[in-house]
Scaffold this active site. Structure first.
Site, PDB file in Angstrom:
ATOM      1  N   LYS A  42     -64.960 -49.608 -33.598  1.00  0.00           N
ATOM      2  CA  LYS A  42     -64.976 -50.511 -32.462  1.00  0.00           C
ATOM      3  C   LYS A  42     -63.565 -50.903 -32.043  1.00  0.00           C
ATOM      4  O   LYS A  42     -63.364 -51.499 -31.011  1.00  0.00           O
ATOM      5  CB  LYS A  42     -65.734 -51.803 -32.832  1.00  0.00           C
ATOM      6  CG  LYS A  42     -67.107 -51.590 -33.386  1.00  0.00           C
ATOM      7  CD  LYS A  42     -67.655 -52.957 -33.891  1.00  0.00           C
ATOM      8  CE  LYS A  42     -68.763 -52.700 -34.872  1.00  0.00           C
ATOM      9  NZ  LYS A  42     -69.076 -53.923 -35.663  1.00  0.00           N
ATOM     10  N   GLY A  43     -62.602 -50.576 -32.883  1.00  0.00           N
ATOM     11  CA  GLY A  43     -61.234 -51.040 -32.674  1.00  0.00           C
ATOM     12  C   GLY A  43     -60.590 -50.605 -31.374  1.00  0.00           C
ATOM     13  O   GLY A  43     -59.666 -51.242 -30.884  1.00  0.00           O
ATOM     14  N   ASP A  98     -53.252 -45.772 -40.296  1.00  0.00           N
ATOM     15  CA  ASP A  98     -52.806 -46.415 -41.531  1.00  0.00           C
ATOM     16  C   ASP A  98     -52.525 -45.320 -42.577  1.00  0.00           C
ATOM     17  O   ASP A  98     -51.441 -44.738 -42.585  1.00  0.00           O
ATOM     18  CB  ASP A  98     -53.932 -47.370 -41.947  1.00  0.00           C
ATOM     19  CG  ASP A  98     -53.597 -48.275 -43.110  1.00  0.00           C
ATOM     20  OD1 ASP A  98     -52.542 -48.921 -43.067  1.00  0.00           O
ATOM     21  OD2 ASP A  98     -54.395 -48.362 -44.063  1.00  0.00           O
ATOM     22  N   ASP A 155     -59.836 -55.850 -36.452  1.00  0.00           N
ATOM     23  CA  ASP A 155     -60.571 -56.943 -37.095  1.00  0.00           C
ATOM     24  C   ASP A 155     -60.169 -57.158 -38.545  1.00  0.00           C
ATOM     25  O   ASP A 155     -59.632 -56.261 -39.204  1.00  0.00           O
ATOM     26  CB  ASP A 155     -62.072 -56.629 -37.085  1.00  0.00           C
ATOM     27  CG  ASP A 155     -62.439 -55.537 -38.104  1.00  0.00           C
ATOM     28  OD1 ASP A 155     -61.879 -54.426 -37.989  1.00  0.00           O
ATOM     29  OD2 ASP A 155     -63.240 -55.804 -39.012  1.00  0.00           O
TER      30      ASP A 155
HETATM   31  P1  IMP Z   1     -56.687 -44.875 -41.914  1.00  0.00           P
HETATM   32  O1  IMP Z   1     -56.293 -45.486 -43.236  1.00  0.00           O
HETATM   33  O2  IMP Z   1     -55.505 -44.323 -41.181  1.00  0.00           O
HETATM   34  O3  IMP Z   1     -57.782 -43.881 -42.099  1.00  0.00           O
HETATM   35  O4  IMP Z   1     -57.266 -46.056 -41.026  1.00  0.00           O
HETATM   36  C1  IMP Z   1     -58.615 -46.327 -41.084  1.00  0.00           C
HETATM   37  C2  IMP Z   1     -59.040 -47.494 -40.237  1.00  0.00           C
HETATM   38  O5  IMP Z   1     -58.784 -48.673 -40.972  1.00  0.00           O
HETATM   39  C3  IMP Z   1     -58.351 -47.717 -38.899  1.00  0.00           C
HETATM   40  O6  IMP Z   1     -58.934 -46.966 -37.870  1.00  0.00           O
HETATM   41  C4  IMP Z   1     -58.637 -49.196 -38.702  1.00  0.00           C
HETATM   42  O7  IMP Z   1     -59.919 -49.355 -38.128  1.00  0.00           O
HETATM   43  C5  IMP Z   1     -58.604 -49.730 -40.108  1.00  0.00           C
HETATM   44  N1  IMP Z   1     -57.304 -50.365 -40.404  1.00  0.00           N
HETATM   45  C6  IMP Z   1     -56.244 -49.833 -41.033  1.00  0.00           C
HETATM   46  N2  IMP Z   1     -55.239 -50.721 -41.110  1.00  0.00           N
HETATM   47  C7  IMP Z   1     -55.672 -51.838 -40.482  1.00  0.00           C
HETATM   48  C8  IMP Z   1     -55.075 -53.115 -40.205  1.00  0.00           C
HETATM   49  O8  IMP Z   1     -53.914 -53.429 -40.534  1.00  0.00           O
HETATM   50  N3  IMP Z   1     -55.848 -54.004 -39.535  1.00  0.00           N
HETATM   51  C9  IMP Z   1     -57.125 -53.717 -39.144  1.00  0.00           C
HETATM   52  N4  IMP Z   1     -57.717 -52.549 -39.374  1.00  0.00           N
HETATM   53  C10 IMP Z   1     -57.001 -51.610 -40.041  1.00  0.00           C
END
Ligand code: IMP
Ligand code: MG
Length: 171
Positions: A42-43, A98, A155
């Site tokens: 949803k981000g 992330d 979120d």
């Molecule tokens: P990934 O670790 O790159 O796979 O990120 C996965 C998901 O985690 C992202 O699409 C966000 O929805 C969530 N996420 C990662 N870091 C943050 C943060 O600092 N705040 C909020 N959501 C996060």
């Protein structure tokens, strides 16, 4: 227990200015192409809504949901909207990259199962210090420090998505 920080990372005005710059870059790069903005729910909601309205010319959208991780892998990618992506230039719209696991998984899925013509990534935020998998980022709004960021779609336990600015939570 985490609480909202008192500071602001990026104001509403700074975000809108940066989104406009990204829109100008994207519309130039995709000129004459049939492209689809593929938002990850949803981000992506505020970012996608603002970005698409700043892009001049025709643009289509698709929405997907990625179910949470099982054994470090995403269990499922669900297309919320029906959209044929074969032969299309797809621009993935993400709130934050992330570890890179989500984007890496999605790119591989789109390449192998959807027959897309091209796949690029546009993320509002990039947290380079947290990266575990190297992923291509073609458009990036802002680099952010290794904190838990909230607001403008992001979120913490489903709260704070509605903040028009970006901040973080702290213990
Ligand atoms: P990934 O670790 O790159 O796979 O990120 C996965 C998901 O985690 C992202 O699409 C966000 O929805 C969530 N996420 C990662 N870091 C943050 C943060 O600092 N705040 C909020 N959501 C996060
Ligand atoms: Mg996300």
């Amino acid at each position: 227990m985490m609480k909202l920080a008192s500071g602001i990372l990026f104001t509403e005005k700074q975000i809108q200015q940066r989104v406009l710059e990204l829109a100008r870059q994207i519309e130039t790069d995709y000129e004459g192409k049939e492209f689809v903005l593929c938002g990850i729910l949803k981000g992506c909601i505020p970012f996608l809504a603002d970005l698409m309205r700043k892009i001049r010319g025709d643009v289509k959208i698709a929405l997907i949901e990625m179910k949470s991780m099982v054994d470090g892998k995403h269990a499922e990618i669900k297309f919320t909207t029906e959209m044929k992506l074969d032969g299309k230039d797809v621009l993935v719209i993400e709130d934050i990259v992330d570890t890179g696991i989500t984007i890496d998984y999605l790119i591989k899925h789109l390449e192998t199962e959807k027959g897309t013509k091209s796949i690029k990534v546009c993320t509002l935020l990039d947290k380079p210090e947290a990266r575990k998998i190297d992923v291509p980022i073609h458009y990036r709004g802002f680099a952010v420090p290794n904190r838990f960021i909230v607001g403008y779609g992001l979120d913490y336990e489903e709260s704070y998505r509605n903040l028009p600015y970006l901040t973080w939570v702290e213990p």
